[in-house]
Design a protein around this motif. Structure first.
Motif, mmCIF file in Angstrom:
data_model
loop_
_atom_site.group_PDB
_atom_site.id
_atom_site.type_symbol
_atom_site.label_atom_id
_atom_site.label_comp_id
_atom_site.label_asym_id
_atom_site.label_seq_id
_atom_site.Cartn_x
_atom_site.Cartn_y
_atom_site.Cartn_z
ATOM 1 N N LEU A 48 4.397 -4.303 0.566
ATOM 2 C CA LEU A 48 4.828 -3.928 -0.945
ATOM 3 C C LEU A 48 4.688 -5.184 -1.854
ATOM 4 O O LEU A 48 4.459 -6.438 -1.265
ATOM 5 C CB LEU A 48 6.356 -3.568 -1.036
ATOM 6 C CG LEU A 48 7.403 -4.219 -0.439
ATOM 7 C CD1 LEU A 48 7.922 -5.283 -1.264
ATOM 8 C CD2 LEU A 48 8.584 -3.524 0.083
ATOM 9 N N LYS A 58 9.230 0.395 -3.651
ATOM 10 C CA LYS A 58 9.212 0.898 -2.691
ATOM 11 C C LYS A 58 7.806 0.625 -1.649
ATOM 12 O O LYS A 58 6.880 0.628 -2.643
ATOM 13 C CB LYS A 58 9.424 2.356 -2.291
ATOM 14 C CG LYS A 58 10.846 2.609 -3.042
ATOM 15 C CD LYS A 58 11.372 4.051 -2.974
ATOM 16 C CE LYS A 58 12.646 4.151 -3.530
ATOM 17 N NZ LYS A 58 13.798 3.826 -2.565
ATOM 18 N N GLY A 62 8.943 2.662 4.964
ATOM 19 C CA GLY A 62 10.451 2.701 4.390
ATOM 20 C C GLY A 62 11.190 1.582 3.887
ATOM 21 O O GLY A 62 12.152 1.323 3.702
ATOM 22 N N GLU A 64 11.929 -1.485 1.211
ATOM 23 C CA GLU A 64 12.034 -1.601 -0.269
ATOM 24 C C GLU A 64 12.341 -2.973 -0.545
ATOM 25 O O GLU A 64 12.918 -3.852 0.360
ATOM 26 C CB GLU A 64 12.863 -0.878 -0.723
ATOM 27 C CG GLU A 64 14.045 -0.550 -0.280
ATOM 28 C CD GLU A 64 15.063 0.441 -0.600
ATOM 29 O OE1 GLU A 64 14.542 1.656 -0.913
ATOM 30 O OE2 GLU A 64 16.327 0.283 -0.793
ATOM 31 N N LYS A 78 15.850 -2.248 4.324
ATOM 32 C CA LYS A 78 15.549 -1.071 4.888
ATOM 33 C C LYS A 78 16.724 -0.395 5.304
ATOM 34 O O LYS A 78 17.622 -1.194 5.816
ATOM 35 C CB LYS A 78 14.323 -1.192 6.133
ATOM 36 C CG LYS A 78 14.179 0.004 6.688
ATOM 37 C CD LYS A 78 13.145 -0.038 7.489
ATOM 38 C CE LYS A 78 12.528 1.426 8.160
ATOM 39 N NZ LYS A 78 11.501 1.203 9.284
#
Lengths: 114, 116
Positions: A48, A58, A62, A64, A78
């Protein structure tokens, strides 16, 4: 000069629990911030990035991360860890424009136990 | 796109020999990085090219190391003569600078170099 600090060599968490991998940075100017993951005997995979806008970004699988300008931090999070998340995680920074190298932290090994 | 392609994947050579590592960046990317990864030193930037021109080579360990980018689709990292302490995994990565903004970098699978 720009730099990245990942204060933890290793993070241990039980499967299903939330995880946080910490990162702080130093750069002269507006930063682009990145998280990468490396599985054994593989290259680094992009997870990311933060460029601008919403401080919570995000990414894949899953994950972030939250950008905090005042604390110059970009922690990876997470909500519920998986055993398959076990890997080496790198935080990286570069300036958002111009000729800027991509500087990595030393990496944090995440171990998720069943 | 096939991603960043590095060759060879593995290289074993004797001390004193010349080693050449190769990288093909993602088409359209105009920035290229060479990194070295070891257990002791982690991930180190060796050199950074932008539009085929070396911008920052401060990470190149010594004169035994040299890197070239003759065109936008190919780069080499050469070690001559090689030494056992050069044993490491060498990664190539590429990114683009679109409209003045730098994007994320994509990495190749790496070349694992062993110098005996």
């Amino acid at each position: 000069a720009q730099s990245v600090a990942q204060p933890e060599d290793q993070v241990n968490v039980a499967e299903g629990n939330p995880l946080t991998v910490k990162c702080t940075y130093s750069v002269s100017g507006n930063p682009y911030l990145f998280w990468y993951v490396q599985y054994p005997n593989r290259g680094l995979q992009f997870l990311l990035k933060y460029i601008t806008g919403d401080n919570l970004v995000k990414g894949s699988y899953g994950f972030e991360a939250e950008f905090n300008k005042s604390q110059t931090s970009f922690h990876l999070k997470k909500p519920s860890a998986l055993v398959s998340d076990s890997a080496l995680y790198f935080c990286a920074v570069r300036l958002n424009s111009g000729y800027s190298t991509l500087t990595f932290g030393k990496g944090t090994m995440l171990l998720v136990s069943p | 796109d096939a991603g960043v392609i590095q060759s060879p994947r593995h290289e074993v050579t004797e001390m004193g020999q010349e080693v050449t590592l190769r990288c093909k960046p993602i088409s359209g990317h105009n920035s290229l990085f060479w990194y070295r990864q070891t257990m002791m030193r982690g991930l180190e930037l060796l050199i950074y090219f932008n539009n085929n021109v070396p911008i920052d080579d401060s990470g190149m360990p010594e004169d035994r190391f040299s890197a070239k980018m003759p065109n936008a689709s190919f780069s080499t990292l050469k070690i001559q003569p090689s030494e056992p302490r050069d044993s490491a995994v060498y990664f190539c990565a590429s990114s683009s600078n679109s409209g003045g903004a730098n994007t994320e970098a994509f990495f190749g699978q790496g070349t694992r170099l062993t110098v005996v």
